[in-house]
Design an enzyme around this catalytic site. Structure first.
Site, PDB file in Angstrom:
ATOM      1  N   GLY A 132      36.347  38.202  39.678  1.00 25.28           N
ATOM      2  CA  GLY A 132      36.667  37.181  40.679  1.00 25.28           C
ATOM      3  C   GLY A 132      36.988  35.836  40.057  1.00 25.28           C
ATOM      4  O   GLY A 132      37.946  35.166  40.457  1.00 25.28           O
ATOM      5  N   CYS A 133      36.207  35.441  39.079  1.00 32.50           N
ATOM      6  CA  CYS A 133      36.429  34.141  38.433  1.00 32.50           C
ATOM      7  C   CYS A 133      37.726  34.135  37.635  1.00 32.50           C
ATOM      8  O   CYS A 133      38.421  33.124  37.581  1.00 32.50           O
ATOM      9  CB  CYS A 133      35.234  33.774  37.565  1.00 32.50           C
ATOM     10  N   THR A 134      38.059  35.270  37.034  1.00 27.63           N
ATOM     11  CA  THR A 134      39.331  35.367  36.308  1.00 27.63           C
ATOM     12  C   THR A 134      40.487  35.231  37.284  1.00 27.63           C
ATOM     13  O   THR A 134      41.448  34.499  37.019  1.00 27.63           O
ATOM     14  CB  THR A 134      39.410  36.693  35.529  1.00 27.63           C
TER      15      THR A 134
END
Length: 158
Positions: A46-48
């Site tokens: 998700g953060c990527t």
């Protein structure tokens, strides 16, 4: 948990180590519009996705006059790898003691699979040229958030 920021609040000052081996201070951006996005952990799916969305939208955000800064509790060494691996073209800052996330109300109680714990709340805070909060969005989604932010700020895609 610190009370959430609202438009018009003064932005809390900070000075954090960055993935480029230096430090970044909010004062470095005096007189400029800034997008601060808080994300839980570098190199997670998700953060990527979110970080790459900011990378891919950077030209349009800059065209709207905004600087972008990503902030996470990750150590600088992990941020260096994340920045290189995903060719992230904006500063990544390490808030390892959560002090900045706390000041921006992006650290607090979270729930996952029935468990309650303290952690980073995915949040985006937009600051105006005077250093005041223009937009404060908490519990944002990793996917689609940057496109929504651009719509909210009335910034066209580049």
């Amino acid at each position: 948990m610190t009370e959430r920021l609202v438009p018009g609040d003064p932005a809390p000052a900070f000075n954090l180590p960055n993935a480029d081996g230096g430090t970044t201070s909010l004062a470095d951006f005096a007189g400029q519009k800034v997008v601060l996005f808080f994300y839980p952990a570098a190199m997670t799916p998700g953060c990527t996705k979110q970080a790459c969305d900011f990378r891919d939208s950077l030209a349009s955000l800059q065209g709207g006059g905004y600087k972008v800064l990503g902030i996470s509790p990750d150590p600088v060494s992990k941020l260096e790898k994340f920045k290189a691996r995903d060719e992230l073209n904006y500063p990544l800052l390490s808030d390892s003691d959560h002090s900045v996330a706390l000041a921006y109300a992006a650290w607090g109680e979270k729930k996952n699979y029935g468990k309650t714990y303290e952690g980073l709340i995915r949040s985006t805070i937009v600051l105006d040229e005077s250093g005041s909060v223009e937009v404060a969005q908490y519990n944002v989604r990793a996917t689609g958030h940057v496109a929504k932010l651009r719509r909210d700020l009335k910034i066209d895609a580049a």
